[in-house]
Design an enzyme around this catalytic site. Structure first.
Site, PDB file in Angstrom:
ATOM      1  N   LYS A 170       3.889   1.542  -3.694  1.00 52.74           N
ATOM      2  CA  LYS A 170       3.056   0.790  -5.028  1.00 52.74           C
ATOM      3  C   LYS A 170       4.122   0.955  -6.095  1.00 52.74           C
ATOM      4  O   LYS A 170       4.297  -0.044  -7.028  1.00 52.74           O
ATOM      5  CB  LYS A 170       1.978   1.280  -5.467  1.00 52.74           C
ATOM      6  CG  LYS A 170       0.821   0.859  -4.173  1.00 52.74           C
ATOM      7  CD  LYS A 170      -0.541   1.243  -4.470  1.00 52.74           C
ATOM      8  CE  LYS A 170      -1.716   0.372  -3.654  1.00 52.74           C
ATOM      9  NZ  LYS A 170      -3.067   0.897  -4.205  1.00 52.74           N
ATOM     10  N   THR A 177       0.697  -1.287   0.089  1.00 54.14           N
ATOM     11  CA  THR A 177      -0.015  -0.104   0.167  1.00 54.14           C
ATOM     12  C   THR A 177       0.767   1.233  -0.235  1.00 54.14           C
ATOM     13  O   THR A 177       1.956   1.163   0.015  1.00 54.14           O
ATOM     14  CB  THR A 177      -0.947  -0.135   1.361  1.00 54.14           C
ATOM     15  OG1 THR A 177      -1.917   0.933   1.007  1.00 54.14           O
ATOM     16  CG2 THR A 177      -0.257   0.094   2.806  1.00 54.14           C
TER      17      THR A 177
END
Length: 268
Positions: free
Chosen positions: A65, A61
């Site tokens: 990313k 997350t």
């Protein structure tokens, strides 16, 4: 036994452990999912730790990313196109990066409206925002022959860049598109506008939207954003951010537990 986790910063408020433990139980799979708070300087070190501990895979997350890609051995097509990874499978010591954003969204859309993609040639779609989530969703939507898929963003340059990269139809500013809403059958907010603690904010007003339009918000906290509250008042169909989050997790679990998603398949 499937060892799974999430790396990012922050991760403490993530719903992923609850969702994945429920999915493991429902599929009669033994496993555990844990949160791994990761500072930027420790990203590579933590990934090596996951490999050494025998993890099956992990989610990624914000804010890693894109950064995580430099540590991976392979990327599947969606992740390569998007330049963003939210799911990693560890297979034979190799790290394979995937992005389930778009595919998770499509599954949530089909769940709400099973025939929407079948009638794509008659449908028009508007995506609000031009960030990573918009890219992932647009990439998957454009696999179907929609009448048009438009991108509207506060920065026209970013909207134009995304249209050019993916082959979408038109780019507009958020101000311009507000007066054109009646032409769309699906309107998706991919921005963070309306996210807690700014629940009162709304990306655009829905003054001209036609009843029955699917109004979608990928924000899942709060569940009822101002955007969706107004959409309900205007007799629209609602697609909640929680649905996309759930189906992203379903897709990730499929990748981790299904042997077809492996190094040899990618090399082929």
């Amino acid at each position: 036994m499937f060892h799974l986790g999430l790396i990012g910063n922050p991760v403490s408020q993530s719903k992923s452990p609850h969702i994945h433990h429920k999915l493991l139980q429902e599929n009669n799979l033994k496993g555990h999912y844990q949160l791994i708070h990761t500072e930027a300087d420790n990203l590579g070190e933590n990934i090596e730790w996951l490999k050494g501990q025998g993890f099956t895979g992990f989610n990624v997350t914000v804010p890693y990313k894109e950064k995580v890609i430099e540590y991976l051995d392979f990327l599947e097509d969606s992740a390569r196109v998007m330049g963003s990874v939210n799911t990693v499978k560890i297979d034979q010591g190799k790290l394979i990066g995937y992005n389930t954003d778009g595919k998770g969204y499509i599954r949530s859309l089909i769940t709400l409206s099973p025939n929407f993609l079948k009638d794509a040639e008659t449908k028009s779609v508007l995506i609000l925002g031009a960030g990573g989530a918009a890219k992932g969703i647009a990439h998957q939507l454009l696999q179907s022959p929609f009448k048009q898929v438009d991108i509207a963003n506060r920065s026209l340059k970013r909207a134009q860049s995304l249209v050019n990269q993916l082959g979408a139809s038109h780019f507009l500013t958020l101000t311009e598109v507000t007066e054109e809403l009646a032409q769309y059958d699906l309107i998706i907010n991919t921005t963070s506008v309306g996210m807690s603690p700014h629940e009162s904010e709304q990306v655009i007003p829905l003054n001209d939207v036609k009843p029955g339009t699917i109004i979608s918000d990928i924000v899942y906290k709060p569940k009822w954003t101002s955007f969706l509250i107004e959409a309900k008042q205007r007799n629209c169909q609602l697609l909640f951010g929680e649905s996309m989050l759930y189906y992203q997790a379903v897709k990730a679990l499929e990748i981790w537990t299904n042997p077809k998603y492996n190094v040899n398949q990618l090399r082929g």
